[in-house]
Design a protein around this motif. Sequence first.
Motif, short mmCIF file in Angstrom:
data_model
loop_
_atom_site.label_atom_id
_atom_site.label_comp_id
_atom_site.label_asym_id
_atom_site.label_seq_id
_atom_site.Cartn_x
_atom_site.Cartn_y
_atom_site.Cartn_z
N MET A 108 0.82 -1.22 0.00
CA MET A 108 0.00 0.00 0.00
C MET A 108 0.85 1.26 0.00
SD MET A 108 -3.32 0.77 0.26
CE MET A 108 -4.42 -0.06 1.45
N GLY A 109 0.46 2.22 -0.84
CA GLY A 109 1.04 3.57 -0.80
C GLY A 109 -0.01 4.55 -0.32
N ASN A 110 0.41 5.77 -0.01
CA ASN A 110 -0.56 6.76 0.47
C ASN A 110 -1.61 7.07 -0.59
OD1 ASN A 110 1.96 8.01 -0.60
ND2 ASN A 110 0.83 9.92 -0.41
N HIS A 111 -1.22 7.12 -1.86
CA HIS A 111 -2.21 7.39 -2.91
C HIS A 111 -3.18 6.23 -3.07
CE1 HIS A 111 -0.99 11.23 -4.83
NE2 HIS A 111 0.14 10.96 -4.20
N ASP A 112 -2.69 5.00 -2.95
CA ASP A 112 -3.58 3.84 -3.06
C ASP A 112 -4.59 3.83 -1.92
OD1 ASP A 112 -1.84 2.90 -5.19
OD2 ASP A 112 -0.45 2.39 -3.57
N ALA A 113 -4.11 4.16 -0.73
CA ALA A 113 -4.99 4.17 0.45
C ALA A 113 -6.08 5.24 0.29
CB ALA A 113 -4.18 4.42 1.72
N ARG A 127 20.25 -11.79 3.14
CA ARG A 127 19.61 -10.56 3.61
C ARG A 127 18.11 -10.69 3.83
NH1 ARG A 127 22.13 -5.79 -0.19
NH2 ARG A 127 24.27 -5.91 0.57
N THR A 128 17.65 -9.90 4.79
CA THR A 128 16.21 -9.70 4.97
C THR A 128 15.89 -8.28 4.54
OG1 THR A 128 16.10 -11.24 6.81
CG2 THR A 128 14.33 -9.61 6.65
N TYR A 129 14.90 -8.15 3.68
CA TYR A 129 14.46 -6.83 3.23
C TYR A 129 13.11 -6.51 3.84
CZ TYR A 129 18.10 -7.15 -0.29
OH TYR A 129 19.31 -7.25 -0.91
N ILE A 130 13.00 -5.27 4.34
CA ILE A 130 11.71 -4.74 4.79
C ILE A 130 11.24 -3.81 3.67
CG2 ILE A 130 10.54 -3.30 6.50
CD1 ILE A 130 12.89 -4.26 8.42
N LEU A 131 10.10 -4.15 3.09
CA LEU A 131 9.59 -3.42 1.93
C LEU A 131 8.40 -2.58 2.38
CD1 LEU A 131 9.52 -6.48 -0.49
CD2 LEU A 131 11.40 -4.90 -0.10
N VAL A 132 8.49 -1.27 2.15
CA VAL A 132 7.48 -0.35 2.67
C VAL A 132 7.39 0.86 1.76
CG1 VAL A 132 9.19 0.75 4.20
CG2 VAL A 132 6.77 0.82 4.81
N HIS A 133 6.22 1.51 1.71
CA HIS A 133 6.07 2.61 0.75
C HIS A 133 6.98 3.80 1.08
CE1 HIS A 133 4.59 5.34 -2.16
NE2 HIS A 133 4.16 6.18 -1.26
N ALA A 134 6.83 4.37 2.28
CA ALA A 134 7.58 5.60 2.58
C ALA A 134 8.77 5.36 3.50
CB ALA A 134 6.65 6.64 3.20
N TYR A 180 3.86 -0.34 13.73
CA TYR A 180 3.85 0.94 13.00
C TYR A 180 2.44 1.24 12.51
CZ TYR A 180 8.90 1.14 13.17
OH TYR A 180 10.21 1.21 13.62
N LEU A 181 2.07 2.51 12.61
CA LEU A 181 0.75 2.94 12.16
C LEU A 181 0.78 3.12 10.64
CD1 LEU A 181 0.23 5.70 14.87
CD2 LEU A 181 -0.69 3.36 14.88
N PRO A 182 -0.39 2.96 10.01
CA PRO A 182 -0.42 3.15 8.55
C PRO A 182 0.23 4.47 8.12
CG PRO A 182 -2.50 2.22 9.25
CD PRO A 182 -1.69 2.50 10.51
N GLU A 183 -0.07 5.58 8.82
CA GLU A 183 0.49 6.86 8.38
C GLU A 183 2.00 6.92 8.55
OE1 GLU A 183 -1.96 6.44 10.60
OE2 GLU A 183 -1.81 7.85 12.29
N GLU A 184 2.55 6.15 9.49
CA GLU A 184 4.00 6.12 9.66
C GLU A 184 4.67 5.42 8.47
OE1 GLU A 184 5.02 6.11 14.33
OE2 GLU A 184 3.95 4.32 13.66
N LEU A 185 3.99 4.41 7.94
CA LEU A 185 4.56 3.63 6.83
C LEU A 185 4.26 4.27 5.47
CD1 LEU A 185 3.45 0.15 8.17
CD2 LEU A 185 5.72 1.16 8.37
N LEU A 186 3.11 4.96 5.39
CA LEU A 186 2.66 5.52 4.10
C LEU A 186 3.24 6.89 3.82
CD1 LEU A 186 -1.15 4.67 4.11
CD2 LEU A 186 0.68 3.41 3.00
N LEU A 187 3.51 7.65 4.87
CA LEU A 187 3.90 9.06 4.70
C LEU A 187 5.19 9.43 5.41
CD1 LEU A 187 0.37 10.60 5.23
CD2 LEU A 187 1.64 10.61 3.09
N GLY A 188 5.58 8.67 6.41
CA GLY A 188 6.74 9.03 7.22
C GLY A 188 8.02 8.95 6.41
N ARG A 189 8.74 10.04 6.38
CA ARG A 189 9.99 10.04 5.62
C ARG A 189 11.02 9.21 6.37
NH1 ARG A 189 8.90 12.08 0.52
NH2 ARG A 189 7.33 13.65 0.79
N HIS A 190 11.74 8.40 5.61
CA HIS A 190 12.80 7.57 6.16
C HIS A 190 14.10 8.25 5.81
CE1 HIS A 190 13.90 3.34 7.35
NE2 HIS A 190 15.05 3.82 6.97
#
Length: 234
Positions: free
Chosen positions: A60-65, A139-146, A160-170
């Motif tokens: 999921m990305g923020n636009h998809d959500a 390796r283990t990869y963590i795949l996330v939108h933001a 992690y909350l949806p907004e942390e994963l969808l919008l939070g800058r890494h």
Amino acid sequence: MLYVMSDLHGEYEKYRKMLELIRFSEADGLFVLGDVVDRGAQPVEILLDMMARPNVYPIMGNHDAFAFYMMQKLAVTITQENAGTHLATEDMQDLIGWLQDGGSSTMAGFQKLSQEQRADVLQYLEEMPYYETVDVGERTYILVHAGLANFRPDRKLSSYLPEELLLGRHDPDERYFSDPDVWVIAGHTLTQMISGKPEIYRGDQIFMIDCGACQPGGRLGCLCLDTFEEFYVE
Ligand SMILES: [Mn+2]
């Protein structure tokens, strides 16, 4: 081979060209790290193609959500009874905001679908996970939108909350995990903003892969996790 790409943003032709470029086959896998929809001309075509491929895994990305949220409202059948009331004022404001942020191509594509296809698209969006983990080699990869906003080493991914994963800058220059074999892969932040170039950015245990497929001067990037080969479609 296992591949990752992100932020397709309606660029169906670039997506199809990329699948050809990597010679994507049934033996391969592809993770799409969100923001399939909005901005570009054919977001719903991409979704329908992804839905037909069991070896394409959406995140999921923020636009998809937000598109899911809006399309649920727009999927309501309008009758004489609810015509004047089925979009409340705040929904109308959400709709205007969505359209200003590139939602019109998603809305137009969705409205061309049959009722059955609409239900399938909504279900596909609803079931998109907010993150995935995948092991490739050591390796283990963590795949996330933001990214992993408000990161702490002891935090479980599931906390992690949806907004942390969808919008939070890494922060692409911060190293998050002490285990050198745990890597993060994220989209959402244009690599042009990080390095100045539309190229996949390789940091300390992180790949940032949004090379701006729908942006002027941007490209669709794709990374092979088995070989680290990078592919680009202009
Ligand atoms: Mn995004």
